[in-house]
Each structure stands twice: as C-alpha cells, then as structure tokens.
Design a protein around this motif. Structure first.
Motif, short mmCIF file in Angstrom:
data_model
loop_
_atom_site.label_atom_id
_atom_site.label_comp_id
_atom_site.label_asym_id
_atom_site.label_seq_id
_atom_site.Cartn_x
_atom_site.Cartn_y
_atom_site.Cartn_z
N ILE A 148 -83.18 -72.42 4.02
CA ILE A 148 -83.69 -72.56 2.67
C ILE A 148 -84.96 -71.72 2.46
CG2 ILE A 148 -82.71 -74.85 2.36
CD1 ILE A 148 -85.53 -76.00 2.57
N LYS B 249 -88.09 -70.91 -0.61
CA LYS B 249 -88.70 -71.37 -1.86
C LYS B 249 -89.89 -70.47 -2.16
CE LYS B 249 -89.98 -73.92 -5.28
NZ LYS B 249 -89.14 -74.07 -6.47
N THR C 237 -93.71 -79.04 0.90
CA THR C 237 -92.68 -78.42 0.06
C THR C 237 -91.30 -78.63 0.68
OG1 THR C 237 -94.30 -76.76 -0.57
CG2 THR C 237 -92.01 -76.28 -1.09
N ARG D 191 -90.13 -82.02 -0.14
CA ARG D 191 -89.80 -82.13 -1.57
C ARG D 191 -88.50 -81.38 -1.89
NH1 ARG D 191 -93.70 -83.63 -5.06
NH2 ARG D 191 -93.04 -82.08 -6.59
N CYS D 192 -88.23 -80.33 -1.13
CA CYS D 192 -86.98 -79.60 -1.34
C CYS D 192 -85.78 -80.42 -0.87
CB CYS D 192 -86.99 -78.26 -0.61
SG CYS D 192 -88.01 -77.01 -1.43
N ALA E 90 -84.70 -82.57 -3.50
CA ALA E 90 -84.58 -81.83 -4.76
C ALA E 90 -85.66 -82.15 -5.79
CB ALA E 90 -83.19 -82.03 -5.37
N GLU F 162 -88.17 -80.34 -5.59
CA GLU F 162 -88.37 -78.91 -5.85
C GLU F 162 -86.99 -78.26 -5.73
OE1 GLU F 162 -91.23 -77.56 -6.58
OE2 GLU F 162 -92.65 -79.11 -5.93
N ILE G 64 -84.68 -75.33 -4.60
CA ILE G 64 -84.76 -74.22 -3.64
C ILE G 64 -84.15 -72.96 -4.26
CG2 ILE G 64 -84.91 -75.51 -1.50
CD1 ILE G 64 -81.94 -75.54 -1.28
#
Lengths: 241, 219
Positions: A6, A8, A41, A44-45, A48, A50, A52
């Motif tokens: 992933i 971001k 982050t 949080r990814c 979801a 945040e 990605i």
C-alpha cells in the motif's frame, strides 16, 4: 490480515511507500518508528479512515474497499483504539459501550449490557458504569475505549499510540489490559513508543521509517541485535548514557 | 399609578399575552425545523441546496423582522397567496428564527471533532449512524446556550407584530394608550407581561444550559 504494497500520499509527501505486512490470527505485531514515519497512517489506512492510493488491504482474504457500501460491515471486525480515547462525551460509560453493539450488531440491549459490565469488571471500572467520560482519568478513559472496541468482538484490534496522552502511572494500567489481551490470543497491531511494553507484548516487532518497513523480527533479536543502522540509531535515541 | 385601571386592563393584556405566546412559540417551533434543515444542508455541503441555505441565512439575519413581516404580509397576497396576520406572524418568526437557529446548530455541528465520527465509524457505524447517534446529539448539547438565547430573542421580537395589526402585547398597550391616555398604567402592564413571558423561559434556559454543560464538561 494482509496488507499488500500500500502507498499513501498527501500531496507530494509520500507517507506510505509500497508497504506490505501480513498479520496472522492471534499474532501481536508492534510497530515502532520515529514521528511522522507513517505508523498511524498505516493503522488508519487499514480500516479505511484514510483512502490508500495504491495497493490493497485484505481481511480474511477479502479486500477492503473504501467505497464499498458494506465498508461498515468490515469495520465491525476491525476494532480501533485512538490516542485521544474518543469516547462519546454525551453518553455514560455503559451507554458508550452498548451503543455500537445494539445499533450496529443489533445485539439485545440486556445482553450487551451484561457483556459490558463483565468487561468493565475485568478492567476494574465497574463502579464507573454510570459516570460520564469527563469524570474519568485518562487511563480509565482509555481502558473504557479498549472495552468499547472489544464489545464488537473484532477479529483484529488496532491500537494507535494509546498511551501517548497519558501520565506514566496511567500508562501502566492501560498496558496491563493490553498485555492481558495479548495473552488471551487477540490479534493486534499496536503502534507505540513504549519499548519496554513492546518487548513484553509483541510476537513480532516492525520498524517503520519513511513509509517503509526497515526491519522486522522477533522482539529479542529486534532489540538486542538490530541489523540496520537506522534501527540501531532509533533504539539508541531511547537511552541516555 | 391607578390600581383600578391596572385591574381593568388585565383581561385585554391576558388575551394579548396568550396570542403573543401562541404565535411566538409556534414561530419558534417553525424556526427550529427550518434551522435544522438549513444547518444539515450546509453541514453536509449538499450541492445547490447548501448555497440556497447560505443565502437564506444571510438575507434573514441581515434584515429586520419588521421588513420581513411587511414583505410576507403585503407581498404574499400580491403573489396570490392570501395570508392571515396570525400566519404571517408565525412565518415571520419562523423565517427570522430559522436563520439564527441554523447558524447556532451549524457552528455546533462543526464544533464536534471529526475524530468523533471516525471513532463511531471505526465501530462499524455507517456515516448516517455516526451522524445520527453521535455527531448530532453532541452538537445539540453544545448548541443549548445559543438556542436558549435565540428563543428569548425571538419572543421579544414578537413586539413588532403590532405593525401587521396582530393584537399582541405591544399592540394592546398602544391601543389602550390611544383610547384612555393612561400611559403609565398601560406601559407598566406591558413590562409586567413581557417579564411574565420571558423570566420562566430564561430560568428554564439556565437550568438546561447548566445540565448540558455538566454533561459535556462537568462544570
């Protein structure tokens, strides 16, 4: 839980850079790294909060799609505890705990309350059930927040620097609860600056810097024999000689 | 001051009092409904609608109630909608109050940290549930002081109703002064009735504010 490549970005700033991480059921993964390295982050990814830019997060082999209408169903399985507790200030402790189980999981209210009281007792806060969050200390609030996440019986728990806002003596009471969960076989991804705690709780340590995993391994090896210069430097920054 | 005069005025004031109260509170209910809808459209940034709501708030917050009442009372019939003075009063308070209520609620909604919605959604709540079960109730508690202030303000604003010949307290006082010239008595009764109307609201408002503050901040 499978995190596959992933990435971001915030504008030009790359926060996560093609990062992959697999977490097995029952495993406790502790993530450490300097401020701004992307640890929070990453958490949080995963659920979801945040979105990605690239890669995939999958739970039980199913990709989590932030635009999916059923995203909330997946989030039920992913518990999250925040640095700033985020209890609901207009509700009592007991109401905080049963809100999601009753409204989201359609659990019977009586049953939910029974479960909530049981868990509150376990973390030593039964007497606070009718208090409002603001009447509790930081450590107590964070224990309630952990219980609130447990109430949904999640498959995995994400803990985002949950002791960063606490006084030292309160850190302990919170971390003991987490250690307890680790022993119980809960799957957890923990982001923390408490290295002593990390050593005690982790099945696997992960060091992130610049949005990438720099080093990972068994806690003993990780702390005693760091292989990369960056990790050595990072660990060294915690000691005073 | 002549007590007999005061007593003889009482029935007319009492009647006007009830009318003022009825129109005032119906208008306030309407204002709450308008305010909620307007604040929601702005909070969710609904395309087009949020602009309309924004324009509405600006127009009605920045013009006097008297002007708005004239507009509704004399303007609507020209557009083919006959409207009674009483309805006009309710609509007037509703529209003026709606703009104030909208701003009170919108600022309270914005005062609830985004992280509260995140934690609700992390528990598996949908956007809608997070808003309805967490954000909106919190905002309501936060908005109590502003809403109480608005209610008191709106009840006092009813005093311009006399301009569209509604027999409210102000109209009654002016009327009695015109008829009998007992200015002191008429004005005294006017003050007394406004106090009777507003002190309970103000007191109840304080209790409500204290409860809300206690709940959220424990002061």
């Amino acid at each position: 839980m499978n995190i596959n490549g992933i990435s971001k970005k915030y504008g030009d700033l790359v926060v996560l850079d093609n990062l992959s991480l697999k977490v097995k059921s029952g495993e406790v993964v502790v993530i450490v790294g300097p401020s701004g390295c992307g640890k929070s982050t990453l958490l949080r990814c995963i659920n979801a909060l945040e979105i990605i830019d690239d890669g995939e997060v999958a739970l039980d082999g199913k990709a989590i799609n932030p635009h999916d209408k059923k995203l909330s169903k997946v989030r039920e399985k992913i518990g999250m505890v925040f640095q700033s507790y985020e209890l609901f200030p207009h509700k009592t402790i007991l109401q905080n705990l049963v809100l999601a189980p009753v409204r989201v999981k359609k659990m019977n209210r009586k049953e939910a309350e029974k479960e909530a009281l049981h868990l509150l007792e376990r973390v030593g806060l039964l007497s606070k059930k009718d208090n409002y969050p603001r009447q509790l200390s930081g450590g107590q609030k964070q224990r309630v927040a952990i219980v609130r996440a447990l109430m949904m019986n999640p498959e995995i728990l994400l803990m985002d620097e949950i002791t960063a806002a606490l006084d030292p003596e309160m850190v302990r009471e919170v971390l003991e609860v987490v250690l307890d969960l680790a022993k119980e076989g809960r799957t957890m991804i923990i982001v923390t600056h408490e290295l002593q705690f990390a050593k005690a709780a982790a099945d696997r340590m992960v060091f992130i810097d610049g949005g990438r995993i720099i080093e990972e391994g068994e806690p003993k090896e990780f702390f005693e024999n760091p292989k990369t210069e960056r990790l050595k430097k990072f660990l060294h920054s915690f000691t005073y000689e | 001051m002549n007590v007999d005069v005061l007593i003889s005025y009482f029935p007319r004031y009492a009647e006007a009092f009830l009318l003022t109260l009825r129109i005032g509170w119906l208008g306030i209910l309407l204002s709450a409904a308008i305010g909620i809808v307007s604040a929601f459209t702005m909070y969710f940034k609904l395309p087009v609608l949020s602009r309309i709501a924004g324009a509405y708030v600006e127009i009605f917050r920045n013009t006097p109630l008297l002007v708005q009442l004239f507009f509704v009372y004399f303007g609507m019939p020209k557009l083919g909608f006959a409207i009674s003075a009483e309805t006009c009063g309710i609509v007037g308070i509703g529209l003026l109050g709606g703009s104030y209520m909208s701003e009170a609620l919108r600022s309270s909604l914005n005062a609830v940290p985004a992280s509260q919605a995140e934690s609700a959604e992390a528990l598996g709540m949908t956007h809608f549930q997070a808003f309805w079960l967490v954000i909106f109730p919190e905002a309501l508690v936060l908005s109590v002081p502003a809403v109480v202030a608005n209610v008191i303000f709106l009840l006092k604003e009813t005093s311009v109703f006399s301009a569209i010949s509604l027999m409210d307290l102000m109209f009654t006082a002016k009327d009695l002064i015109g008829l009998y010239y007992d200015t002191t008595e008429a004005l005294f009764m006017l003050v007394v009735f406004y106090i009777i109307m507003l002190v309970p609201v103000s007191a109840a408002g304080s209790v409500l504010e204290r409860k809300a503050r206690h709940k959220m901040f424990g002061e």
